[in-house]
Scaffold this motif. Structure first.
Motif, PDB file in Angstrom:
ATOM      1  N   HIS A  54       0.845  -1.194   0.000  1.00 32.03           N
ATOM      2  CA  HIS A  54       0.000   0.000   0.000  1.00 32.03           C
ATOM      3  C   HIS A  54       0.878   1.241   0.000  1.00 32.03           C
ATOM      4  O   HIS A  54       1.857   1.320   0.739  1.00 32.03           O
ATOM      5  CB  HIS A  54      -0.908   0.006   1.234  1.00 32.03           C
ATOM      6  CG  HIS A  54      -1.688   1.269   1.383  1.00 32.03           C
ATOM      7  ND1 HIS A  54      -2.720   1.600   0.533  1.00 32.03           N
ATOM      8  CD2 HIS A  54      -1.569   2.289   2.260  1.00 32.03           C
ATOM      9  CE1 HIS A  54      -3.218   2.774   0.905  1.00 32.03           C
ATOM     10  NE2 HIS A  54      -2.535   3.215   1.947  1.00 32.03           N
ATOM     11  N   TRP A  55       0.529   2.191  -0.860  1.00 30.20           N
ATOM     12  CA  TRP A  55       1.163   3.502  -0.903  1.00 30.20           C
ATOM     13  C   TRP A  55       0.089   4.515  -0.546  1.00 30.20           C
ATOM     14  O   TRP A  55      -0.759   4.845  -1.379  1.00 30.20           O
ATOM     15  CB  TRP A  55       1.719   3.798  -2.300  1.00 30.20           C
ATOM     16  CG  TRP A  55       2.925   2.997  -2.649  1.00 30.20           C
ATOM     17  CD1 TRP A  55       4.222   3.404  -2.550  1.00 30.20           C
ATOM     18  CD2 TRP A  55       2.964   1.670  -3.176  1.00 30.20           C
ATOM     19  NE1 TRP A  55       5.060   2.407  -2.965  1.00 30.20           N
ATOM     20  CE2 TRP A  55       4.306   1.326  -3.362  1.00 30.20           C
ATOM     21  CE3 TRP A  55       1.992   0.723  -3.491  1.00 30.20           C
ATOM     22  CZ2 TRP A  55       4.713   0.099  -3.847  1.00 30.20           C
ATOM     23  CZ3 TRP A  55       2.389  -0.509  -3.979  1.00 30.20           C
ATOM     24  CH2 TRP A  55       3.739  -0.806  -4.155  1.00 30.20           C
ATOM     25  N   ASP A  56       0.120   4.994   0.672  1.00 28.67           N
ATOM     26  CA  ASP A  56      -0.923   5.896   1.158  1.00 28.67           C
ATOM     27  C   ASP A  56      -0.965   7.196   0.355  1.00 28.67           C
ATOM     28  O   ASP A  56      -2.027   7.611  -0.105  1.00 28.67           O
ATOM     29  CB  ASP A  56      -0.717   6.192   2.644  1.00 28.67           C
ATOM     30  CG  ASP A  56      -1.918   6.871   3.265  1.00 28.67           C
ATOM     31  OD1 ASP A  56      -3.048   6.378   3.059  1.00 28.67           O
ATOM     32  OD2 ASP A  56      -1.724   7.893   3.962  1.00 28.67           O
ATOM     33  N   ALA A  57       0.180   7.832   0.162  1.00 30.47           N
ATOM     34  CA  ALA A  57       0.208   9.118  -0.535  1.00 30.47           C
ATOM     35  C   ALA A  57      -0.214   8.994  -2.000  1.00 30.47           C
ATOM     36  O   ALA A  57      -0.707   9.964  -2.584  1.00 30.47           O
ATOM     37  CB  ALA A  57       1.604   9.731  -0.442  1.00 30.47           C
ATOM     38  N   LEU A  58      -0.031   7.824  -2.586  1.00 29.05           N
ATOM     39  CA  LEU A  58      -0.400   7.604  -3.985  1.00 29.05           C
ATOM     40  C   LEU A  58      -1.769   6.953  -4.140  1.00 29.05           C
ATOM     41  O   LEU A  58      -2.252   6.803  -5.270  1.00 29.05           O
ATOM     42  CB  LEU A  58       0.651   6.715  -4.669  1.00 29.05           C
ATOM     43  CG  LEU A  58       2.075   7.267  -4.712  1.00 29.05           C
ATOM     44  CD1 LEU A  58       3.028   6.220  -5.250  1.00 29.05           C
ATOM     45  CD2 LEU A  58       2.132   8.538  -5.538  1.00 29.05           C
ATOM     46  N   ASP A  59      -2.383   6.547  -3.045  1.00 29.97           N
ATOM     47  CA  ASP A  59      -3.665   5.842  -3.055  1.00 29.97           C
ATOM     48  C   ASP A  59      -3.587   4.618  -3.972  1.00 29.97           C
ATOM     49  O   ASP A  59      -4.436   4.401  -4.843  1.00 29.97           O
ATOM     50  CB  ASP A  59      -4.804   6.767  -3.467  1.00 29.97           C
ATOM     51  CG  ASP A  59      -6.178   6.140  -3.239  1.00 29.97           C
ATOM     52  OD1 ASP A  59      -6.303   5.308  -2.317  1.00 29.97           O
ATOM     53  OD2 ASP A  59      -7.109   6.464  -3.991  1.00 29.97           O
ATOM     54  N   GLU A  60      -2.542   3.821  -3.782  1.00 37.36           N
ATOM     55  CA  GLU A  60      -2.310   2.632  -4.610  1.00 37.36           C
ATOM     56  C   GLU A  60      -2.215   1.402  -3.713  1.00 37.36           C
ATOM     57  O   GLU A  60      -1.538   1.433  -2.681  1.00 37.36           O
ATOM     58  CB  GLU A  60      -1.029   2.806  -5.416  1.00 37.36           C
ATOM     59  CG  GLU A  60      -0.695   1.651  -6.326  1.00 37.36           C
ATOM     60  CD  GLU A  60      -1.546   1.605  -7.588  1.00 37.36           C
ATOM     61  OE1 GLU A  60      -2.772   1.804  -7.504  1.00 37.36           O
ATOM     62  OE2 GLU A  60      -0.995   1.364  -8.660  1.00 37.36           O
ATOM     63  N   ASP A  61      -2.902   0.340  -4.092  1.00 34.64           N
ATOM     64  CA  ASP A  61      -2.879  -0.937  -3.373  1.00 34.64           C
ATOM     65  C   ASP A  61      -2.642  -2.051  -4.387  1.00 34.64           C
ATOM     66  O   ASP A  61      -3.283  -2.079  -5.427  1.00 34.64           O
ATOM     67  CB  ASP A  61      -4.200  -1.202  -2.654  1.00 34.64           C
ATOM     68  CG  ASP A  61      -4.442  -0.204  -1.554  1.00 34.64           C
ATOM     69  OD1 ASP A  61      -5.275   0.702  -1.757  1.00 34.64           O
ATOM     70  OD2 ASP A  61      -3.807  -0.340  -0.498  1.00 34.64           O
ATOM     71  N   ILE A  62      -1.741  -2.967  -4.050  1.00 36.87           N
ATOM     72  CA  ILE A  62      -1.423  -4.081  -4.936  1.00 36.87           C
ATOM     73  C   ILE A  62      -1.428  -5.354  -4.110  1.00 36.87           C
ATOM     74  O   ILE A  62      -0.740  -5.436  -3.088  1.00 36.87           O
ATOM     75  CB  ILE A  62      -0.051  -3.890  -5.606  1.00 36.87           C
ATOM     76  CG1 ILE A  62      -0.060  -2.627  -6.458  1.00 36.87           C
ATOM     77  CG2 ILE A  62       0.326  -5.118  -6.426  1.00 36.87           C
ATOM     78  CD1 ILE A  62       1.287  -2.249  -7.022  1.00 36.87           C
ATOM     79  N   SER A  63      -2.191  -6.340  -4.554  1.00 34.68           N
ATOM     80  CA  SER A  63      -2.211  -7.615  -3.840  1.00 34.68           C
ATOM     81  C   SER A  63      -1.103  -8.519  -4.362  1.00 34.68           C
ATOM     82  O   SER A  63      -0.812  -8.534  -5.561  1.00 34.68           O
ATOM     83  CB  SER A  63      -3.565  -8.316  -3.989  1.00 34.68           C
ATOM     84  OG  SER A  63      -3.673  -8.927  -5.250  1.00 34.68           O
ATOM     85  N   ILE A  64      -0.496  -9.268  -3.471  1.00 32.49           N
ATOM     86  CA  ILE A  64       0.542 -10.218  -3.866  1.00 32.49           C
ATOM     87  C   ILE A  64      -0.082 -11.334  -4.702  1.00 32.49           C
ATOM     88  O   ILE A  64       0.495 -11.762  -5.705  1.00 32.49           O
ATOM     89  CB  ILE A  64       1.268 -10.780  -2.626  1.00 32.49           C
ATOM     90  CG1 ILE A  64       1.963  -9.645  -1.865  1.00 32.49           C
ATOM     91  CG2 ILE A  64       2.266 -11.852  -3.030  1.00 32.49           C
ATOM     92  CD1 ILE A  64       2.932  -8.809  -2.661  1.00 32.49           C
ATOM     93  N   GLU A  65      -1.256 -11.765  -4.340  1.00 39.09           N
ATOM     94  CA  GLU A  65      -1.939 -12.803  -5.119  1.00 39.09           C
ATOM     95  C   GLU A  65      -2.114 -12.361  -6.572  1.00 39.09           C
ATOM     96  O   GLU A  65      -1.893 -13.129  -7.508  1.00 39.09           O
ATOM     97  CB  GLU A  65      -3.287 -13.138  -4.496  1.00 39.09           C
ATOM     98  CG  GLU A  65      -4.016 -14.232  -5.222  1.00 39.09           C
ATOM     99  CD  GLU A  65      -5.351 -14.586  -4.586  1.00 39.09           C
ATOM    100  OE1 GLU A  65      -6.042 -15.439  -5.155  1.00 39.09           O
ATOM    101  OE2 GLU A  65      -5.711 -14.021  -3.539  1.00 39.09           O
ATOM    102  N   GLY A  66      -2.504 -11.103  -6.766  1.00 37.49           N
ATOM    103  CA  GLY A  66      -2.662 -10.579  -8.119  1.00 37.49           C
ATOM    104  C   GLY A  66      -1.353 -10.559  -8.892  1.00 37.49           C
ATOM    105  O   GLY A  66      -1.323 -10.842 -10.084  1.00 37.49           O
ATOM    106  N   LEU A  67      -0.253 -10.237  -8.206  1.00 39.83           N
ATOM    107  CA  LEU A  67       1.053 -10.253  -8.866  1.00 39.83           C
ATOM    108  C   LEU A  67       1.439 -11.668  -9.280  1.00 39.83           C
ATOM    109  O   LEU A  67       1.975 -11.888 -10.359  1.00 39.83           O
ATOM    110  CB  LEU A  67       2.127  -9.677  -7.945  1.00 39.83           C
ATOM    111  CG  LEU A  67       2.028  -8.189  -7.609  1.00 39.83           C
ATOM    112  CD1 LEU A  67       3.146  -7.801  -6.659  1.00 39.83           C
ATOM    113  CD2 LEU A  67       2.058  -7.342  -8.864  1.00 39.83           C
ATOM    114  N   ILE A  68       1.170 -12.624  -8.400  1.00 37.55           N
ATOM    115  CA  ILE A  68       1.553 -14.009  -8.678  1.00 37.55           C
ATOM    116  C   ILE A  68       0.783 -14.572  -9.869  1.00 37.55           C
ATOM    117  O   ILE A  68       1.359 -15.233 -10.724  1.00 37.55           O
ATOM    118  CB  ILE A  68       1.370 -14.885  -7.426  1.00 37.55           C
ATOM    119  CG1 ILE A  68       2.434 -14.506  -6.391  1.00 37.55           C
ATOM    120  CG2 ILE A  68       1.454 -16.368  -7.764  1.00 37.55           C
ATOM    121  CD1 ILE A  68       2.254 -15.151  -5.038  1.00 37.55           C
ATOM    122  N   VAL A  69      -0.509 -14.284  -9.934  1.00 36.35           N
ATOM    123  CA  VAL A  69      -1.289 -14.814 -11.059  1.00 36.35           C
ATOM    124  C   VAL A  69      -1.173 -13.934 -12.307  1.00 36.35           C
ATOM    125  O   VAL A  69      -1.690 -14.275 -13.355  1.00 36.35           O
ATOM    126  CB  VAL A  69      -2.784 -15.040 -10.692  1.00 36.35           C
ATOM    127  CG1 VAL A  69      -2.906 -16.059  -9.591  1.00 36.35           C
ATOM    128  CG2 VAL A  69      -3.474 -13.754 -10.343  1.00 36.35           C
TER     129      VAL A  69
END
Length: 88
Positions: A54-69
């Motif tokens: 999570h990058w609070d200042a950028l309002d960005e969230d990335i799931s590890i599961e999404g990266l893996i698939v």
């Protein structure tokens, strides 16, 4: 297998995510325009959770599961913002 993120590093075109189990994921920043256009300091201002980044200042969230698939999900607001910028 523990897919929790341990650390993140960047080069000019890639995000490298090290997981708690030692795996390293290499992901092109072109998949994440917000991070691609962020400053190095903004990129390094991330927080980890059991399931992602999570990058609070950028309002960005990335799931590890999404990266893996291999299916990162862009937020609709991001796509709208990019469309508005390209229309100018």
């Amino acid at each position: 297998m523990n897919i929790s993120p341990k650390s993140v590093r960047f080069d000019d075109s890639t995000m490298w995510v090290t997981l708690e189990d030692g795996q390293v994921l290499a992901v092109s920043l072109t998949q994440f325009p917000i991070l691609l256009n962020a400053t190095p300091a903004q990129r390094q201002a991330y927080e980890t959770s059991a399931y992602g980044l999570h990058w609070d200042a950028l309002d960005e969230d990335i799931s590890i599961e999404g990266l893996i698939v291999g299916k990162p999900i862009a937020k609709p607001a991001t796509l709208t913002s990019l469309s508005a910028l390209s229309a100018r």
